[in-house]
Design an enzyme around this catalytic site. Structure first.
Site, PDB file in Angstrom:
ATOM      1  N   TYR A  81      42.741  36.502  32.311  1.00 39.58           N
ATOM      2  CA  TYR A  81      42.205  37.556  33.299  1.00 39.58           C
ATOM      3  C   TYR A  81      41.007  38.200  32.784  1.00 39.58           C
ATOM      4  CZ  TYR A  81      42.123  41.928  35.742  1.00 39.58           C
ATOM      5  OH  TYR A  81      41.014  43.446  36.254  1.00 39.58           O
ATOM      6  N   TYR A 100      38.129  48.595  46.989  1.00 35.23           N
ATOM      7  CA  TYR A 100      38.905  50.140  46.353  1.00 35.23           C
ATOM      8  C   TYR A 100      38.656  50.594  47.137  1.00 35.23           C
ATOM      9  CZ  TYR A 100      37.479  46.703  42.977  1.00 35.23           C
ATOM     10  OH  TYR A 100      37.694  45.301  41.769  1.00 35.23           O
ATOM     11  N   LYS A 155      37.936  38.225  40.607  1.00 36.33           N
ATOM     12  CA  LYS A 155      39.697  38.121  41.377  1.00 36.33           C
ATOM     13  C   LYS A 155      39.799  37.363  42.668  1.00 36.33           C
ATOM     14  CE  LYS A 155      40.388  43.610  40.002  1.00 36.33           C
ATOM     15  NZ  LYS A 155      39.792  43.622  38.579  1.00 36.33           N
ATOM     16  N   VAL A 173      33.202  46.089  38.424  1.00 36.33           N
ATOM     17  CA  VAL A 173      32.401  46.884  37.529  1.00 36.33           C
ATOM     18  C   VAL A 173      30.828  46.053  36.571  1.00 36.33           C
ATOM     19  CG1 VAL A 173      34.091  48.234  37.681  1.00 36.33           C
ATOM     20  CG2 VAL A 173      33.922  46.281  35.502  1.00 36.33           C
TER      21      VAL A 173
HETATM   22  O1  DON Z   1      39.743  45.047  34.617  1.00 36.19           O
HETATM   23  C1  DON Z   1      38.821  45.030  34.236  1.00 36.19           C
HETATM   24  O2  DON Z   1      38.895  46.952  34.819  1.00 36.19           O
HETATM   25  C2  DON Z   1      37.646  44.822  34.929  1.00 36.19           C
HETATM   26  N1  DON Z   1      37.872  43.601  34.150  1.00 36.19           N
HETATM   27  C3  DON Z   1      37.605  44.685  36.124  1.00 36.19           C
HETATM   28  C4  DON Z   1      37.506  45.406  36.769  1.00 36.19           C
HETATM   29  C5  DON Z   1      36.572  45.854  38.335  1.00 36.19           C
HETATM   30  O3  DON Z   1      35.435  44.764  38.266  1.00 36.19           O
HETATM   31  C6  DON Z   1      36.251  46.468  39.209  1.00 36.19           C
HETATM   32  N2  DON Z   1      34.998  46.414  40.005  1.00 36.19           N
HETATM   33  N3  DON Z   1      35.098  47.751  40.943  1.00 36.19           N
END
Ligand code: DON
Length: 306
Positions: free
Chosen positions: A190, A242, A65, A260
């Protein structure tokens, strides 16, 4: 920073990995080994020290991001990008939808949550989807200093096939006029960014470039404009972890971003870029071992900006 110190940070972090588990809402991530833990630290001369499972490859997920924001700002400028997304933390989970339908201007709150990053990604330009993908890949390769950086297509497919929540988010924003054009193409871009495959060393270079005000510590080349660096680092402080961003500011105190996939990048401004990997996550989606290693280093080296 000394090798012994990051080894101690690793030993400290390893004590905590059993308290979490890998992300499972992206099926491909569920099978990752939760005991893995690694760290790389890059100083402002481009020297790197590593410990633990630092050669493991993992998907960037939300760390991308930050890259998407840098690219979108380069291509479109501040006014255009921030007509689609705000700069305020939410205190909500990264994939939350609760605030998306009763906002002033309907704008997602910030570029570090899924909704905001999807809105930012929708502004990335190119004549075709392929050109937009190439632009993203070229940007990620430039920012990591790794010309071979690629995509983990298994993770990409796994998320494409199951990303119902992100679909709901983008179509809601489409109906509210935040997103223009083809939603499926924006989502593909994305998911592709989220599936970029990297290791701690790649991300330590990126974090070090942010820590070095946008100049690559490897080559001395300016990769990011100072105004963009300042903005990105401030959003990392307020929104990068977050709904743990507040406590993280208090306990670690460095501009950081988690994903994640198990990665975290952290900037000790003017000193180090740090990247950690540990797929065992806490209930907010942050790497448990990574958090503990960063806490250890911040405490022992006085790295908090506060
Ligand atoms: O869009 C999503 O949910 C995942 N590709 C990325 C989310 C993420 O990495 C949140 N992190 N802590």
């Amino acid at each position: 920073m000394k090798q012994e110190l990051i080894q101690c940070a690793l030993t400290h972090g390893r004590r905590f990995v059993r308290y979490g588990k890998p992300a499972s809402y992206i099926p491909e991530l569920a099978s990752k080994d939760p005991s893995k833990l690694g760290i790389a630290v890059c100083d402002m001369e481009g020297n790197v020290i590593t410990a633990g499972d630092c050669k493991e490859k993992f998907s960037m997920q939300s760390i991308s991001k930050v890259m998407a924001l840098i690219l979108a700002l380069e291509q479109n400028g501040f006014d255009n990008v921030f007509s689609k997304v705000g700069m305020e933390p939410t205190g909500d989970a990264f994939n939350s939808m609760v605030r998306l339908d009763h906002l002033i201007n309907n704008k997602p709150f910030n570029p570090m949550i899924n909704a905001g990053a999807i809105a930012v990604t929708s502004t990335i330009r190119g004549a075709t989807l392929e050109e937009r993908k190439e632009a993203c890949l070229a940007c990620a390769r430039k920012l990591t200093g790794n010309p071979d950086l690629g995509v983990d297509y298994e993770v990409f497919l796994s998320e494409s096939e199951t990303g119902f929540r992100n679909r709901a988010i983008i179509y809601l924003m489409r109906s509210n006029g935040i997103i223009e054009g083809n939603c499926e193409e924006h989502l593909e871009l994305y998911f592709l960014m989220c599936a970029l495959a990297c290791n701690c060393r790649d991300l330590a270079f990126f974090a070090a470039t942010l820590a070095n005000n946008g100049v690559s510590p490897m080559t001395g080349e300016r990769l990011i404009q100072p105004r963009v660096v300042r903005l990105v680092r401030s959003l990392m402080v307020t929104c990068g972890m977050y709904d743990y961003s507040g406590e993280f500011a208090a306990t670690v105190g460095m501009p950081s971003k988690s994903g994640v996939g198990g990665g975290i990048i952290s900037c000790a401004i003017g000193k180090y870029g740090i990247a950690t990997y540990g797929p065992s996550l806490d209930d907010k989606g942050n790497s448990i071992g990574g958090l503990k290693m960063l806490e250890y280093l911040s405490d022992n080296m006085g790295l908090s900006i506060f």
